[in-house]
Design a protein around this motif. Structure first.
Motif, PDB file in Angstrom:
ATOM      1  N   GLY A   1       0.746  -1.239   0.106  1.00  0.00           N
ATOM      2  CA  GLY A   1      -0.036   0.134  -0.091  1.00  0.00           C
ATOM      3  C   GLY A   1       0.968   1.197   0.008  1.00  0.00           C
ATOM      4  O   GLY A   1       0.259   2.354   0.186  1.00  0.00           O
ATOM      5  N   GLY A   2       2.203   1.286  -0.286  1.00  0.00           N
ATOM      6  CA  GLY A   2       2.888   2.409  -0.292  1.00  0.00           C
ATOM      7  C   GLY A   2       2.914   2.974  -1.666  1.00  0.00           C
ATOM      8  O   GLY A   2       2.394   2.888  -2.351  1.00  0.00           O
ATOM      9  N   LEU A   3       3.907   4.044  -1.727  1.00  0.00           N
ATOM     10  CA  LEU A   3       4.031   4.968  -2.753  1.00  0.00           C
ATOM     11  C   LEU A   3       5.492   4.777  -3.493  1.00  0.00           C
ATOM     12  O   LEU A   3       6.321   4.564  -2.931  1.00  0.00           O
ATOM     13  CB  LEU A   3       3.981   6.362  -2.275  1.00  0.00           C
ATOM     14  N   VAL A   4       5.197   4.575  -4.975  1.00  0.00           N
ATOM     15  CA  VAL A   4       6.333   4.429  -5.680  1.00  0.00           C
ATOM     16  C   VAL A   4       6.474   5.611  -6.717  1.00  0.00           C
ATOM     17  O   VAL A   4       5.415   5.595  -7.407  1.00  0.00           O
ATOM     18  CB  VAL A   4       6.659   3.117  -6.464  1.00  0.00           C
ATOM     19  N   VAL A   5       7.341   6.323  -6.774  1.00  0.00           N
ATOM     20  CA  VAL A   5       7.536   7.571  -7.584  1.00  0.00           C
ATOM     21  C   VAL A   5       8.749   7.460  -8.605  1.00  0.00           C
ATOM     22  O   VAL A   5       9.725   7.112  -8.082  1.00  0.00           O
ATOM     23  CB  VAL A   5       7.551   8.813  -6.691  1.00  0.00           C
ATOM     24  N   GLY A   6       8.605   7.503  -9.849  1.00  0.00           N
ATOM     25  CA  GLY A   6       9.670   7.896 -10.639  1.00  0.00           C
ATOM     26  C   GLY A   6       9.497   9.188 -11.129  1.00  0.00           C
ATOM     27  O   GLY A   6       8.559   9.670 -11.849  1.00  0.00           O
ATOM     28  N   ALA A   7      10.551   9.916 -11.145  1.00  0.00           N
ATOM     29  CA  ALA A   7      10.630  11.310 -11.399  1.00  0.00           C
ATOM     30  C   ALA A   7      11.743  11.658 -12.588  1.00  0.00           C
ATOM     31  O   ALA A   7      12.941  11.256 -12.452  1.00  0.00           O
ATOM     32  CB  ALA A   7      10.927  12.168 -10.427  1.00  0.00           C
ATOM     33  N   GLY A   8      10.957  12.087 -13.954  1.00  0.00           N
ATOM     34  CA  GLY A   8      11.852  11.986 -14.998  1.00  0.00           C
ATOM     35  C   GLY A   8      12.032  10.746 -15.592  1.00  0.00           C
ATOM     36  O   GLY A   8      11.207   9.826 -15.687  1.00  0.00           O
ATOM     37  N   ALA A   9      13.331  10.400 -16.132  1.00  0.00           N
ATOM     38  CA  ALA A   9      13.519   9.040 -16.926  1.00  0.00           C
ATOM     39  C   ALA A   9      13.112   7.952 -16.081  1.00  0.00           C
ATOM     40  O   ALA A   9      12.757   7.134 -16.683  1.00  0.00           O
ATOM     41  CB  ALA A   9      15.271   9.115 -17.027  1.00  0.00           C
ATOM     42  N   PRO A  10      13.233   7.897 -14.716  1.00  0.00           N
ATOM     43  CA  PRO A  10      12.871   6.655 -13.973  1.00  0.00           C
ATOM     44  C   PRO A  10      11.172   6.501 -14.339  1.00  0.00           C
ATOM     45  O   PRO A  10      10.947   5.274 -14.085  1.00  0.00           O
ATOM     46  CB  PRO A  10      12.971   7.014 -12.628  1.00  0.00           C
ATOM     47  N   ALA A  11      10.442   7.498 -14.632  1.00  0.00           N
ATOM     48  CA  ALA A  11       8.972   7.374 -14.744  1.00  0.00           C
ATOM     49  C   ALA A  11       8.848   6.462 -15.959  1.00  0.00           C
ATOM     50  O   ALA A  11       8.018   5.604 -16.266  1.00  0.00           O
ATOM     51  CB  ALA A  11       8.313   8.671 -15.298  1.00  0.00           C
ATOM     52  N   SER A  12       9.901   6.452 -17.213  1.00  0.00           N
ATOM     53  CA  SER A  12       9.877   5.633 -18.377  1.00  0.00           C
ATOM     54  C   SER A  12      10.404   4.079 -17.680  1.00  0.00           C
ATOM     55  O   SER A  12       9.747   2.966 -18.209  1.00  0.00           O
ATOM     56  CB  SER A  12      10.688   6.040 -19.307  1.00  0.00           C
ATOM     57  N   ALA A  13      11.355   3.985 -17.006  1.00  0.00           N
ATOM     58  CA  ALA A  13      11.856   2.659 -16.670  1.00  0.00           C
ATOM     59  C   ALA A  13      11.045   2.142 -15.703  1.00  0.00           C
ATOM     60  O   ALA A  13      10.849   0.710 -15.702  1.00  0.00           O
ATOM     61  CB  ALA A  13      13.190   2.975 -15.901  1.00  0.00           C
ATOM     62  N   LEU A  14       9.927   2.550 -14.971  1.00  0.00           N
ATOM     63  CA  LEU A  14       9.128   1.864 -14.132  1.00  0.00           C
ATOM     64  C   LEU A  14       8.167   0.982 -14.965  1.00  0.00           C
ATOM     65  O   LEU A  14       7.571   0.257 -14.486  1.00  0.00           O
ATOM     66  CB  LEU A  14       8.516   2.642 -12.937  1.00  0.00           C
ATOM     67  N   CYS A  15       7.920   1.370 -16.009  1.00  0.00           N
ATOM     68  CA  CYS A  15       7.091   0.950 -17.008  1.00  0.00           C
ATOM     69  C   CYS A  15       7.499  -0.220 -17.883  1.00  0.00           C
ATOM     70  O   CYS A  15       9.002  -0.383 -17.991  1.00  0.00           O
ATOM     71  CB  CYS A  15       6.310   2.053 -17.831  1.00  0.00           C
ATOM     72  N   ASP A  16       6.703  -1.103 -18.251  1.00  0.00           N
ATOM     73  CA  ASP A  16       7.271  -2.176 -19.256  1.00  0.00           C
ATOM     74  C   ASP A  16       6.049  -2.093 -20.347  1.00  0.00           C
ATOM     75  O   ASP A  16       5.103  -2.284 -20.137  1.00  0.00           O
ATOM     76  CB  ASP A  16       7.498  -3.660 -18.748  1.00  0.00           C
ATOM     77  N   PRO A  17       6.346  -1.870 -21.792  1.00  0.00           N
ATOM     78  CA  PRO A  17       7.841  -1.493 -22.054  1.00  0.00           C
ATOM     79  C   PRO A  17       8.447   0.022 -21.659  1.00  0.00           C
ATOM     80  O   PRO A  17       7.709   0.851 -21.278  1.00  0.00           O
ATOM     81  CB  PRO A  17       7.743  -1.574 -23.583  1.00  0.00           C
ATOM     82  N   MET A  18       9.411  -0.022 -21.635  1.00  0.00           N
ATOM     83  CA  MET A  18      10.160   1.434 -21.550  1.00  0.00           C
ATOM     84  C   MET A  18      10.642   1.922 -22.663  1.00  0.00           C
ATOM     85  O   MET A  18      11.021   1.180 -23.664  1.00  0.00           O
ATOM     86  CB  MET A  18      11.398   1.452 -20.607  1.00  0.00           C
ATOM     87  N   ILE A  19      10.879   3.335 -22.823  1.00  0.00           N
ATOM     88  CA  ILE A  19      11.678   3.912 -24.040  1.00  0.00           C
ATOM     89  C   ILE A  19      13.016   3.775 -23.927  1.00  0.00           C
ATOM     90  O   ILE A  19      13.582   4.548 -23.102  1.00  0.00           O
ATOM     91  CB  ILE A  19      10.809   5.286 -24.181  1.00  0.00           C
ATOM     92  N   ASP A  20      13.659   3.196 -24.798  1.00  0.00           N
ATOM     93  CA  ASP A  20      15.175   3.554 -25.035  1.00  0.00           C
ATOM     94  C   ASP A  20      15.322   5.008 -25.750  1.00  0.00           C
ATOM     95  O   ASP A  20      15.312   5.267 -26.690  1.00  0.00           O
ATOM     96  CB  ASP A  20      15.908   2.337 -25.930  1.00  0.00           C
ATOM     97  N   PRO A  21      15.851   5.893 -24.836  1.00  0.00           N
ATOM     98  CA  PRO A  21      16.264   7.121 -25.154  1.00  0.00           C
ATOM     99  C   PRO A  21      17.284   7.476 -25.989  1.00  0.00           C
ATOM    100  O   PRO A  21      17.249   8.435 -26.795  1.00  0.00           O
ATOM    101  CB  PRO A  21      16.791   7.905 -23.732  1.00  0.00           C
TER     102      PRO A  21
END
Length: 209
Positions: A119-139
């Motif tokens: 029930g906690g919070l996980v935040v991705g700010a900037g590039a990590p927002a992409s990496a937390l998803c699957d698929p991610m965008i290869d910059p």
């Protein structure tokens, strides 16, 4: 099973999202936040560390910056234990490929998943927002790559305001999942099956339910 909140912020870690951060931290009743500047291993993580400290002061919370910068660090059970005790975890930095290769399949990543499942919070700010998803965008080329998969079936382009028209077009062409171009000042928040959108974004396709 209970699940928590995932917040994807386009950018502006510890600077552009104070109101949202305060609201989300209150929602999960977070007393302790762990910050992982893992994605910034090749840059200057100390800049993020001092930003995190002044952010914590402004918001009146306790923050611990864990320097998990290499895969060997992410394999450490002691680091995983620190993460597991937090109610909120922040990923910051600007190299999503490095973040994924350090974290995937490690005790520290398992600990992040258990914070979320509790029930906690996980935040991705900037590039990590992409990496937390699957698929991610290869910059490097805008192609889709394997991501960490806390959210699946969606790809996020962080700091969308900096994306060149060429890359914008190429990313759209290569994407086979719903795609969100997320500017630095915007956020996408997922609770259970619900999405909350903060600020503007550009979507290609529907957000997965």
């Amino acid at each position: 099973s209970m699940t928590g909140i995932i917040a994807l912020q386009g950018g502006g870690a510890f600077s552009l999202h104070d109101q949202l951060d305060a609201r989300l931290l209150e929602e999960v009743r977070a007393k302790r936040v762990v910050v992982l500047p893992t994605a910034d291993a090749f840059e200057k993580p100390e800049i993020l560390v001092s930003a995190a400290k002044s952010w914590a002061q402004r918001l009146g919370i306790e923050v611990e910056v864990l320097m998990v910068m290499r895969r060997t660090d992410a394999m450490e059970q002691s680091a995983a234990d620190v993460v597991r005790k937090a109610q909120a975890v922040w990923f910051v930095g600007d190299n999503p490929i490095h973040l994924r290769s350090v974290m995937k399949g490690t005790p520290v990543w398992s600990a992040v998943e258990s914070v979320f499942q509790a029930g906690g919070l996980v935040v991705g700010a900037g590039a990590p927002a992409s990496a937390l998803c699957d698929p991610m965008i290869d910059p490097r080329g805008g192609a889709l790559a394997l991501g960490l998969g806390l959210l699946s079936g969606i790809a996020v382009v962080a700091q969308a305001e900096l994306v060149s028209p060429d890359r914008h077009t190429r990313t759209k062409k290569l994407a086979n999942v719903p795609l969100v171009f997320l500017p630095s000042s915007s956020a996408l928040i997922r609770r259970g099956h619900e999405w909350e959108e903060v600020g503007s974004n550009e979507k290609v396709g529907q957000l997965p339910t």
